[in-house]
Write an enzyme that holds these catalytic residues in place. Structure first.
Site, PDB file in Angstrom:
ATOM      1  N   LYS A 194       0.832  -1.206   0.000  1.00 28.44           N
ATOM      2  CA  LYS A 194       0.000   0.000   0.000  1.00 28.44           C
ATOM      3  C   LYS A 194       0.870   1.262   0.000  1.00 28.44           C
ATOM      4  CE  LYS A 194      -3.710  -2.540   2.309  1.00 28.44           C
ATOM      5  NZ  LYS A 194      -4.785  -2.501   3.331  1.00 28.44           N
ATOM      6  N   TYR A 244     -12.550  -2.830  -3.047  1.00 24.61           N
ATOM      7  CA  TYR A 244     -13.061  -2.891  -1.673  1.00 24.61           C
ATOM      8  C   TYR A 244     -14.593  -2.819  -1.627  1.00 24.61           C
ATOM      9  CZ  TYR A 244      -8.410  -2.679   0.435  1.00 24.61           C
ATOM     10  OH  TYR A 244      -7.133  -2.964   0.847  1.00 24.61           O
ATOM     11  N   ASN A 250      -2.041  -0.560   7.143  1.00 22.87           N
ATOM     12  CA  ASN A 250      -1.491  -1.876   7.498  1.00 22.87           C
ATOM     13  C   ASN A 250      -0.590  -2.454   6.407  1.00 22.87           C
ATOM     14  OD1 ASN A 250      -3.440  -2.609   5.687  1.00 22.87           O
ATOM     15  ND2 ASN A 250      -4.711  -3.752   7.128  1.00 22.87           N
ATOM     16  N   HIS A 253      -1.927  -5.565   1.290  1.00 19.60           N
ATOM     17  CA  HIS A 253      -3.162  -6.306   1.020  1.00 19.60           C
ATOM     18  C   HIS A 253      -2.789  -7.660   0.448  1.00 19.60           C
ATOM     19  CE1 HIS A 253      -6.975  -7.566  -0.708  1.00 19.60           C
ATOM     20  NE2 HIS A 253      -6.283  -7.874  -1.789  1.00 19.60           N
ATOM     21  N   GLU A 306      -8.910 -10.714  -8.283  1.00 17.42           N
ATOM     22  CA  GLU A 306      -7.972  -9.598  -8.094  1.00 17.42           C
ATOM     23  C   GLU A 306      -6.830  -9.652  -9.108  1.00 17.42           C
ATOM     24  OE1 GLU A 306      -7.114  -9.764  -3.874  1.00 17.42           O
ATOM     25  OE2 GLU A 306      -9.088  -8.918  -3.377  1.00 17.42           O
TER      26      GLU A 306
HETATM   27  P1  TYD Z   1     -10.586  -6.377   5.171  1.00 15.15           P
HETATM   28  O1  TYD Z   1     -10.874  -6.842   3.776  1.00 15.15           O
HETATM   29  O2  TYD Z   1     -11.598  -6.633   6.239  1.00 15.15           O
HETATM   30  O3  TYD Z   1      -9.184  -6.977   5.730  1.00 15.15           O
HETATM   31  P2  TYD Z   1      -7.861  -7.501   4.997  1.00 15.15           P
HETATM   32  O4  TYD Z   1      -7.160  -6.313   4.398  1.00 15.15           O
HETATM   33  O5  TYD Z   1      -7.025  -8.114   6.112  1.00 15.15           O
HETATM   34  O6  TYD Z   1      -8.285  -8.523   3.982  1.00 15.15           O
HETATM   35  O7  TYD Z   1     -10.346  -4.790   5.165  1.00 15.15           O
HETATM   36  C1  TYD Z   1      -9.739  -4.165   4.081  1.00 15.15           C
HETATM   37  C2  TYD Z   1      -8.963  -2.984   4.569  1.00 15.15           C
HETATM   38  O8  TYD Z   1      -9.834  -2.030   5.145  1.00 15.15           O
HETATM   39  C3  TYD Z   1      -7.957  -3.290   5.680  1.00 15.15           C
HETATM   40  O9  TYD Z   1      -6.758  -3.838   5.198  1.00 15.15           O
HETATM   41  C4  TYD Z   1      -7.787  -1.941   6.306  1.00 15.15           C
HETATM   42  C5  TYD Z   1      -9.170  -1.300   6.163  1.00 15.15           C
HETATM   43  N1  TYD Z   1      -9.954  -1.373   7.405  1.00 15.15           N
HETATM   44  C6  TYD Z   1     -10.092  -0.229   8.191  1.00 15.15           C
HETATM   45  O10 TYD Z   1      -9.551   0.843   7.858  1.00 15.15           O
HETATM   46  N2  TYD Z   1     -10.834  -0.289   9.344  1.00 15.15           N
HETATM   47  C7  TYD Z   1     -11.438  -1.444   9.757  1.00 15.15           C
HETATM   48  O11 TYD Z   1     -12.103  -1.452  10.824  1.00 15.15           O
HETATM   49  C8  TYD Z   1     -11.284  -2.629   8.942  1.00 15.15           C
HETATM   50  C9  TYD Z   1     -11.940  -3.932   9.353  1.00 15.15           C
HETATM   51  C10 TYD Z   1     -10.541  -2.543   7.775  1.00 15.15           C
END
Ligand code: TYD
Length: 137
Positions: free
Chosen positions: A9, A49, A112, A115, A126
């Site tokens: 990211k 998303y 984080n 992805h 994807e």
């Molecule tokens: P998600 O698809 O639930 O998780 P992952 O990335 O682990 O597959 O969520 C997508 C992204 O959305 C996540 O990486 C970061 C963001 N996100 C938030 O900003 N706040 C939140 O409460 C959640 C659940 C996700």
């Protein structure tokens, strides 16, 4: 042999973590089959998303994903989908274990670092969304 899709990211790229992240996949024994950098158009981020479109953080998430250059890759190897999800760690950096990418390099949502596809169906969708459907890897 299985294929999965990852995005480093914008803040991962800004912080110079492309090599660090990709090397963890390689050290595991997985192969980088395709690799590119670029900007994600807003329309594509919204589509990527779409399962979160009703969440309160959706607009912020789209803004973040389109805020700078990303690095995208197809990672392949035995059980690649599960291995990559394990290596990246829990979605919320507060819950991600030390030793995982999110556990080592991230502090708070939505930042984080990486992805990764979470199932065979999303991996196929994807890879097609970001790399097209050609099989030239
Ligand atoms: P998600 O698809 O639930 O998780 P992952 O990335 O682990 O597959 O969520 C997508 C992204 O959305 C996540 O990486 C970061 C963001 N996100 C938030 O900003 N706040 C939140 O409460 C959640 C659940 C996700």
């Amino acid at each position: 042999m299985e294929r999965t899709f990852i995005i480093i990211k914008p803040e991962g790229v800004r912080r110079g973590l492309i090599g660090e992240v990709l090397s963890r996949f390689e050290r595991k024994g997985l192969r980088i089959a395709r690799l590119t950098t670029g900007h994600i158009p807003e329309k594509v981020a919204r589509e990527h998303y779409a399962h979160l479109k009703d969440k309160p953080f959706f607009d912020e998430l789209v803004e973040y994903m389109t805020s700078g250059m990303v690095c995208m890759a197809i990672i392949e190897g035995p059980n690649a989908i599960q291995h990559v999800r394990s290596l990246i760690g829990a979605t919320n950096p507060v819950e991600a274990a030390p030793g995982t990418i999110r556990g080592d390099f991230a502090t708070e949502l939505p930042y984080n670092i990486v992805h990764a596809s979470d199932s065979p169906e999303t991996a196929i969708a994807e890879i097609a969304r970001f790399f097209g459907t050609e099989e030239d890897a």
